[in-house]
Motif scaffolding. Sequence first.
Motif, PDB file in Angstrom:
ATOM      1  N   LEU A  58       0.951  -1.204  -0.039  1.00 58.32           N
ATOM      2  CA  LEU A  58      -0.180  -0.083   0.038  1.00 58.32           C
ATOM      3  C   LEU A  58       0.975   1.209  -0.078  1.00 58.32           C
TER       4      LEU A  58
ATOM      5  N   ALA B  63      -6.880  -5.386 -12.393  1.00 63.45           N
ATOM      6  CA  ALA B  63      -7.732  -4.889 -11.419  1.00 63.45           C
ATOM      7  C   ALA B  63      -8.919  -5.775 -11.138  1.00 63.45           C
TER       8      ALA B  63
ATOM      9  N   PRO C 278      -3.610   6.233  -8.367  1.00 61.17           N
ATOM     10  CA  PRO C 278      -4.836   5.073  -7.818  1.00 61.17           C
ATOM     11  C   PRO C 278      -5.025   4.494  -9.199  1.00 61.17           C
TER      12      PRO C 278
ATOM     13  N   THR D 244      -3.620   0.987  -8.985  1.00 56.97           N
ATOM     14  CA  THR D 244      -4.032  -0.301  -8.060  1.00 56.97           C
ATOM     15  C   THR D 244      -4.274  -1.568  -8.785  1.00 56.97           C
TER      16      THR D 244
ATOM     17  N   GLN E  65       0.151  -7.632  -4.945  1.00 59.36           N
ATOM     18  CA  GLN E  65      -0.851  -6.499  -4.799  1.00 59.36           C
ATOM     19  C   GLN E  65      -0.292  -5.165  -4.668  1.00 59.36           C
TER      20      GLN E  65
ATOM     21  N   THR F 133      -1.483  -1.244  -4.162  1.00 51.57           N
ATOM     22  CA  THR F 133      -2.532  -0.544  -3.604  1.00 51.57           C
ATOM     23  C   THR F 133      -2.092   1.018  -3.614  1.00 51.57           C
ATOM     24  N   VAL F 134      -2.667   1.840  -4.514  1.00 54.65           N
ATOM     25  CA  VAL F 134      -2.179   3.367  -4.194  1.00 54.65           C
ATOM     26  C   VAL F 134      -3.358   4.045  -3.893  1.00 54.65           C
ATOM     27  N   SER F 135      -3.185   4.657  -2.722  1.00 58.73           N
ATOM     28  CA  SER F 135      -4.067   5.678  -1.951  1.00 58.73           C
ATOM     29  C   SER F 135      -3.852   7.127  -2.615  1.00 58.73           C
TER      30      SER F 135
END
Length: 125
Positions: free
Chosen positions: A11, A40, A88, A91, A120, A122-124
């Motif tokens: 993340l 995705a 994002p 992701t 995985q 995940t880009v916030s």
Amino acid sequence: QVQLVESGGELVQAGDSLRLACAISGRTDTLWTLGWFRQAPGEQRAFVAAIRTKGDYSFYGDSMRGRFSISRDSANNAVFLNVSSLEPGDTARYYCTAASTYYYEPRHPSHFNYWGQGTQVTVSS
């Protein structure tokens, strides 16, 4: 047989950079091309980048050029994917793959016959 194990997914925040790694074992001498795809949720597996096992020829998916960079070690025991300025939209689960059949520029999942389990990213925002 060839085994692929990815690592490096996590993340992160938008704008960060990340380096994914794939450890390759088994009959690496039978391989022509190493690559990365991503998938995705609810989408098809998309081609990211690939590199020949001999020489430095590499190629990228249509929207992947610029922020993505693929490389491998000289013994073809590992392949890497560097991603900068993560968004994002990046992701996805990222898969390492390898092909033992020669294609000029393999870009479809059917061109590759070995796959890892994925890592995985995940880009916030």
